[in-house]
Motif scaffolding. Sequence first.
Motif, PDB file in Angstrom:
ATOM      1  N   VAL A   1     -40.237 -21.396 -24.615  1.00  0.00           N
ATOM      2  CA  VAL A   1     -40.391 -20.381 -25.493  1.00  0.00           C
ATOM      3  C   VAL A   1     -41.928 -19.894 -25.706  1.00  0.00           C
ATOM      4  CG1 VAL A   1     -38.134 -20.158 -26.376  1.00  0.00           C
ATOM      5  CG2 VAL A   1     -39.735 -21.416 -27.520  1.00  0.00           C
ATOM      6  N   SER A   2     -42.867 -20.982 -25.782  1.00  0.00           N
ATOM      7  CA  SER A   2     -44.231 -20.902 -25.791  1.00  0.00           C
ATOM      8  C   SER A   2     -44.935 -21.932 -25.055  1.00  0.00           C
ATOM      9  CB  SER A   2     -44.427 -21.167 -27.354  1.00  0.00           C
ATOM     10  OG  SER A   2     -44.001 -22.754 -27.671  1.00  0.00           O
TER      11      SER A   2
ATOM     12  N   VAL B   1     -32.497 -31.649 -24.784  1.00  0.00           N
ATOM     13  CA  VAL B   1     -33.064 -32.275 -23.455  1.00  0.00           C
ATOM     14  C   VAL B   1     -32.986 -33.755 -23.647  1.00  0.00           C
ATOM     15  CG1 VAL B   1     -35.353 -32.872 -22.615  1.00  0.00           C
ATOM     16  CG2 VAL B   1     -34.825 -30.377 -22.904  1.00  0.00           C
ATOM     17  N   LEU B   2     -33.250 -34.378 -25.027  1.00  0.00           N
ATOM     18  CA  LEU B   2     -33.244 -35.714 -25.248  1.00  0.00           C
ATOM     19  C   LEU B   2     -31.757 -36.231 -25.361  1.00  0.00           C
ATOM     20  CD1 LEU B   2     -35.569 -35.864 -28.696  1.00  0.00           C
ATOM     21  CD2 LEU B   2     -35.948 -36.675 -26.233  1.00  0.00           C
ATOM     22  N   ASN B   3     -30.987 -35.273 -25.398  1.00  0.00           N
ATOM     23  CA  ASN B   3     -29.575 -35.640 -25.384  1.00  0.00           C
ATOM     24  C   ASN B   3     -29.283 -35.850 -23.811  1.00  0.00           C
ATOM     25  OD1 ASN B   3     -28.902 -36.030 -28.286  1.00  0.00           O
ATOM     26  ND2 ASN B   3     -28.002 -33.828 -28.488  1.00  0.00           N
TER      27      ASN B   3
ATOM     28  N   MET C   1     -37.150 -23.963 -30.246  1.00  0.00           N
ATOM     29  CA  MET C   1     -37.953 -24.922 -29.691  1.00  0.00           C
ATOM     30  C   MET C   1     -37.247 -26.394 -29.798  1.00  0.00           C
ATOM     31  SD  MET C   1     -41.777 -25.846 -29.912  1.00  0.00           S
ATOM     32  CE  MET C   1     -42.680 -27.397 -29.456  1.00  0.00           C
ATOM     33  N   GLU C   2     -36.958 -26.397 -31.149  1.00  0.00           N
ATOM     34  CA  GLU C   2     -36.338 -27.683 -31.745  1.00  0.00           C
ATOM     35  C   GLU C   2     -35.023 -28.056 -31.112  1.00  0.00           C
ATOM     36  OE1 GLU C   2     -37.556 -25.347 -33.695  1.00  0.00           O
ATOM     37  OE2 GLU C   2     -39.303 -26.277 -34.450  1.00  0.00           O
ATOM     38  N   ALA C   3     -34.002 -27.047 -31.398  1.00  0.00           N
ATOM     39  CA  ALA C   3     -32.683 -27.092 -30.534  1.00  0.00           C
ATOM     40  C   ALA C   3     -32.955 -27.528 -29.016  1.00  0.00           C
ATOM     41  CB  ALA C   3     -31.963 -25.734 -30.460  1.00  0.00           C
TER      42      ALA C   3
END
Length: 221
Positions: free
Chosen positions: A103-104, A87-89, A80-82
């Motif tokens: 994923v959730s 997305v932010l990038n 999720m973090e990656a």
Amino acid sequence: MTRKIEVGIVGLGKFGLSLALTLSELGISVIGVDNSEARVKAAKPYISQVYQADGTDSKALEQLSFQDFNYVVVSTGDSMEASILVVLNLQEMGVDKIWVKAVSERHEKVLNRLGVDFVVFPEQFVAKQLAHRLAMPGMLEYLSMGDDVIIRERKVGDWKGKNLVELNLTNNYQVQVIAIRRKGEEKFSFVPNAAQILDEEDVLVLVGSREDLMRLPDSAS
């Protein structure tokens, strides 16, 4: 002249690779990246442009011109973090349309708050498809469009001898016929002739809400 569509895919796991293969088969230009050498190697026979790169590295994506693509799909496995970092990038790079595999449910909620254009939750979507197919025989597709929109097959049966104008399904049942497969034919005809008389062995493809399609009478003749 048809506009050329270019799609970048970050993450070439099962979902990302399957999406890339299908897009390529449809004639759409695909550029895929993954940080796994094994996944990149597996994708090379099928995708013309595939690179081993860290999708969370905005400079790597910029060098591959991801900011110029019509769409970028983010499918970074179970991280999720990656996914959020990618997305932010991409947003900072000015990518026009960003689609993301969640994923959730928590991940999906965060992505929606980030303003992602489209979020897909494959496991949830497949589960809904299966549940609707089990509950409604003849269902071809479940479409998540706010309401439960469904595409369903129905044999003409006791509607034989009538045409679509006489059946007036739009007004009588709030459903629409989008295709017909005539008796003895293998392929469906789209934009059907509304004046043509129907045979009891013809098959109609209907689209409408689940509730409206459930109200249709059985096709027994």
